[in-house]
Design an enzyme around this catalytic site. Structure first.
Site, PDB file in Angstrom:
ATOM      1  N   GLY A  70       0.801  -1.216   0.000  1.00 31.88           N
ATOM      2  CA  GLY A  70       0.000   0.000   0.000  1.00 31.88           C
ATOM      3  C   GLY A  70       0.837   1.269   0.000  1.00 31.88           C
ATOM      4  CB  THR A  71       3.863   2.275   1.895  1.00 34.42           C
ATOM      5  OG1 THR A  71       3.296   1.916   3.146  1.00 34.42           O
ATOM      6  CG2 THR A  71       4.715   3.514   2.052  1.00 34.42           C
ATOM      7  CG  ASN A 150      -5.433   3.514   8.943  1.00 36.30           C
ATOM      8  OD1 ASN A 150      -5.735   4.636   8.529  1.00 36.30           O
ATOM      9  ND2 ASN A 150      -4.309   3.306   9.593  1.00 36.30           N
ATOM     10  CD  GLN A 178      -7.172  -0.956   7.015  1.00 31.13           C
ATOM     11  OE1 GLN A 178      -7.896  -1.926   7.249  1.00 31.13           O
ATOM     12  NE2 GLN A 178      -5.930  -0.884   7.492  1.00 31.13           N
ATOM     13  CG  HIS A 200      -0.392  -6.732   4.752  1.00 24.07           C
ATOM     14  ND1 HIS A 200      -0.452  -6.231   6.029  1.00 24.07           N
ATOM     15  CD2 HIS A 200      -0.070  -5.678   3.953  1.00 24.07           C
ATOM     16  CE1 HIS A 200      -0.142  -4.936   6.011  1.00 24.07           C
ATOM     17  NE2 HIS A 200       0.090  -4.575   4.765  1.00 24.07           N
ATOM     18  CB  THR A 236      12.817  -9.527 -10.548  1.00 18.27           C
ATOM     19  OG1 THR A 236      13.970  -9.299 -11.363  1.00 18.27           O
ATOM     20  CG2 THR A 236      12.288 -10.927 -10.790  1.00 18.27           C
ATOM     21  CB  CYS A 327       3.523   3.244  13.187  1.00 17.41           C
ATOM     22  SG  CYS A 327       2.197   4.185  12.489  1.00 17.41           S
TER      23      CYS A 327
END
Ligand code: PLP
Length: 379
Positions: A70-71, A150, A178, A200, A236, A327
């Site tokens: 996502g980042t 989120n 999300q 994830h 790759t 975080c």
């Protein structure tokens, strides 16, 4: 018993996803750019996965660019807007994920891009009238608004914002990290410029996601190197991750309504039991099923002497939850989201987040631990 209620930070991988990935790691290890049989085999898997995900989202396979999550996807969307589309202003909010927030600040501070943060109400809702009035200014603009927050779960009306942006000629990016895998998306109908995904968050692997870029957008390479991902992002490809992501999409969408009903049921149940137990308890963000992401519930507990240690107490009792984004897990202060909606920062808050694998028994156990933590705290 241990109960995992931090699914907004990350979800456990589905067994089917693990199996699909192990098969790739063991049996399909070619480089998709190689021209020999191993490479062609890997390339076929890569493009089959891309087509499969595009089918779920009703977009073109060529509109999907795999990223490390996502980042990276959020960063790339902003880079394309500023570097390729000549954007001079961004309209956003103070409660975006840092993947957007910090990128926007970088363009403001280093490149003097105008930034306008929309006014938010106490639940984190934007005001569409304010957005419409700002968009009357014809300056080239990127609107970046996350689909669901989120930390506090509040949703934006994605289709209405997309329509407004289209009417006024602004580019629209939504961080859908999300909500992807949790709501249906029809990208042909939605008519948005950029959305983002991280595997994830819906039982896929970490370190894989994508940026959707509407085919109308012209971009130049952003991560320079090989010509992978049609040149926009060299490197790759993470083939096992991509195959795992594609599998996670199949599992998420094969019974989406069933998952939604189950998880929303758990959330509503938790809300009711918490309200019945505590007289002085509120929630951060919208909690209505139609206004909030059903996987997230952010509770503002009464401030008691020991309640500031609530997350640690819960952890000791086997309950994994968080104070906000990953975080800030383990600490219940300092959330820029809670500050952004003017929350009372003296009250301890806990974000509980659920998945389709969460059971009612687990919620009952978690509630018992919460109640006993307060009984101890109050003693
Ligand atoms: C709304 C939102 N955007 C972006 C991200 C970043 O995704 P990733 O961890 O895959 O880089 C997250 C993850 O916490 C998120 O919740």
């Amino acid at each position: 018993m241990r109960v995992y209620l931090d699914n907004a930070a990350t979800t456990p991988m589905a067994t089917e996803v693990v199996d699909a990935m192990v098969d790739v790691l063991q049996n399909h290890y070619g480089n998709p750019s190689s021209i020999h049989a191993y490479g062609r085999d890997a390339k076929a898997l890569l493009e089959t996965s891309r087509r499969n995900i595009a089918r779920h989202l009703n977009c073109l396979p060529s509109e999907l660019f795999f990223t490390s999550g996502g980042t990276e996807a959020d960063n790339l969307a902003c880079h394309i807007a500023f570097q390729n589309l000549g954007v001079k202003r961004i309209i956003s909010t103070s409660i975006e994920h840092h993947a957007v927030g910090h990128t926007v600040e970088m363009y403001r501070d280093r490149f003097q891009v105008q930034v306008h943060y929309l006014t938010l109400d106490g639940q984190g809702h934007i005001d569409l009238t304010e957005l419409a009035s700002l968009l009357k200014d014809p300056i080239p603009t990127l609107v970046s608004l996350m689909h669901a927050n989120n930390e506090i779960a509040t949703l934006i009306p994605l289709d209405q914002v997309a329509a407004l942006c289209r009417t006024h000629g602004a580019y629209f990016h939504s961080d859908t990290v999300q909500t992807m895998g949790h709501y249906p998306f029809d990208l042909k109908a939605l008519d948005i410029d950029f959305i983002t995904c991280a595997g994830h968050k819906f039982h896929g692997p970490k370190g894989i996601g994508f940026l959707y870029v509407n085919k109308r957008i012209n971009w130049s390479p952003m991560l320079l190197g090989g010509s992978q991902e049609r040149g926009i992002r060299g490197g790759t490809e993470n083939l096992s991750g991509i195959v795992g992501l594609s599998k996670a999409f199949d599992l998420a969408y094969e019974d989406l309504q069933g998952h939604q009903t189950h998880v929303q049921g758990l959330k509503s149940y938790m809300i009711e039991r918490l309200k019945a137990h505590f007289s002085d308890l509120t929630f951060h963000g919208d909690t209505r099923p139609e206004g909030s992401l059903y996987t997230v519930l952010n509770v503002s507990f009464p401030a008691t002497e020991k309640a500031s240690m609530l997350l640690f107490t819960l952890d000791l009792k086997g309950i994994a939850a968080s104070g906000g984004s990953a975080c800030s897990s383990g600490a219940s202060t300092g959330s820029h989201v809670l500050q952004g909606i003017g929350a009372d920062m003296k009250r301890p808050n806990v974000r509980f987040s659920f998945s389709r694998y969460t059971s009612k028994e687990e919620i009952d156990f978690a509630l018992e631990q919460v109640f006993s933590a307060f009984a101890v705290a109050l003693a």
